[in-house]
Design a protein around this motif. Structure first.
Motif, PDB file in Angstrom:
ATOM      1  N   ASN A   1       0.855  -1.171   0.000  1.00  0.00           N
ATOM      2  CA  ASN A   1       0.000   0.000   0.000  1.00  0.00           C
ATOM      3  C   ASN A   1       0.902   1.236   0.000  1.00  0.00           C
ATOM      4  O   ASN A   1       1.611   1.490   0.959  1.00  0.00           O
TER       5      ASN A   1
ATOM      6  N   ASN B   1      -2.352   5.375  -8.534  1.00  0.00           N
ATOM      7  CA  ASN B   1      -3.810   5.221  -8.524  1.00  0.00           C
ATOM      8  C   ASN B   1      -4.309   4.558  -7.254  1.00  0.00           C
ATOM      9  O   ASN B   1      -3.598   3.794  -6.620  1.00  0.00           O
ATOM     10  N   SER B   2      -5.571   4.813  -6.976  1.00  0.00           N
ATOM     11  CA  SER B   2      -6.262   4.027  -5.951  1.00  0.00           C
ATOM     12  C   SER B   2      -6.905   2.846  -6.668  1.00  0.00           C
ATOM     13  O   SER B   2      -7.030   2.853  -7.885  1.00  0.00           O
ATOM     14  N   ASN B   3      -7.295   1.849  -5.946  1.00  0.00           N
ATOM     15  CA  ASN B   3      -7.908   0.670  -6.566  1.00  0.00           C
ATOM     16  C   ASN B   3      -9.241   0.987  -7.218  1.00  0.00           C
ATOM     17  O   ASN B   3      -9.653   0.332  -8.147  1.00  0.00           O
ATOM     18  N   ARG B   4      -9.926   2.003  -6.720  1.00  0.00           N
ATOM     19  CA  ARG B   4     -11.253   2.330  -7.239  1.00  0.00           C
ATOM     20  C   ARG B   4     -11.201   3.137  -8.526  1.00  0.00           C
ATOM     21  O   ARG B   4     -12.059   3.035  -9.369  1.00  0.00           O
ATOM     22  N   ASN B   5     -10.205   3.988  -8.663  1.00  0.00           N
ATOM     23  CA  ASN B   5     -10.178   4.939  -9.757  1.00  0.00           C
ATOM     24  C   ASN B   5      -8.837   4.846 -10.471  1.00  0.00           C
ATOM     25  O   ASN B   5      -7.905   5.554 -10.134  1.00  0.00           O
ATOM     26  N   ARG B   6      -8.726   3.960 -11.449  1.00  0.00           N
ATOM     27  CA  ARG B   6      -7.448   3.705 -12.112  1.00  0.00           C
ATOM     28  C   ARG B   6      -7.348   4.512 -13.400  1.00  0.00           C
ATOM     29  O   ARG B   6      -8.143   4.338 -14.308  1.00  0.00           O
ATOM     30  N   LYS B   7      -6.358   5.390 -13.446  1.00  0.00           N
ATOM     31  CA  LYS B   7      -6.158   6.258 -14.608  1.00  0.00           C
ATOM     32  C   LYS B   7      -4.787   5.996 -15.221  1.00  0.00           C
ATOM     33  O   LYS B   7      -3.874   5.519 -14.553  1.00  0.00           O
TER      34      LYS B   7
ATOM     35  N   ASN C   1      -0.559   0.990  -8.684  1.00  0.00           N
ATOM     36  CA  ASN C   1      -0.995   1.495  -7.386  1.00  0.00           C
ATOM     37  C   ASN C   1      -0.217   2.715  -6.903  1.00  0.00           C
ATOM     38  O   ASN C   1      -0.717   3.466  -6.072  1.00  0.00           O
TER      39      ASN C   1
END
Length: 164
Positions: free
Chosen positions: A4, A71-77, A68
């Motif tokens: 993390n 990015n966060s796991n929810r919003n991958r750009k 990671n």
């Protein structure tokens, strides 16, 4: 065990700049590309087939979801999308980076432009057509075929089927 990364916004921008610079350095260099100028017209082409595969593989990395660290796991750009956001509201300099935005928007237009391959021949059907396809799809398909064996490109086959 999944790590993390808890970077702050400035650290993320620094990582983004490093990642983007590394990708472009791998794509745009004299060991990969051959630059010629004839009658004032410049042409940039890969030196050989391996260089072309290298170009596609790194180009798709720039436009695909980053890991990671960025990015966060929810919003991958992608690095591309994150750079666009950075150009609008940079945490490093607390300003809008207009030149970066202009350049990235030109790159976006190039990437999503429809390209016409005239007289494209399908031997299986004995059919010749003008094939219209987005450059982003060409890069996606070619990059995946460059990186993977034909048994691992199911998504490409689906994309090709949809295009055809």
């Amino acid at each position: 065990m999944e790590q993390n990364f808890e970077f702050n916004d400035i650290e993320k921008e620094i990582c983004l700049l490093l990642a983007s610079t590394q990708i472009f350095d791998r794509i745009v260099n004299h060991s990969t590309l051959c630059i010629t100028i004839n009658n004032g017209v410049g042409t940039i082409l890969p030196k050989n087939m391996e260089s072309l595969k290298y170009f596609f593989a790194h180009t798709i990395d720039f436009f695909s979801a980053a890991g990671n660290i960025l990015n966060s796991n929810r919003n991958r750009k992608s690095c591309f999308d994150l750079l666009l956001e950075m150009g609008i509201d940079s945490k490093l300099c607390n300003c809008k980076l207009e030149n970066l935005c202009v350049s990235l928007n030109l790159l976006k237009e190039w990437y999503h432009e429809e390209v016409i391959y005239e007289d494209f021949y399908f031997a299986s059907f004995d059919l010749e057509v003008d094939l219209k396809i987005k450059r982003s799809d060409v890069i996606y398909i070619c990059a995946n075929f460059s990186k993977h064996n034909f048994t691992n490109v199911d998504a490409c086959r689906k994309k090709l089927k949809n295009i055809l």
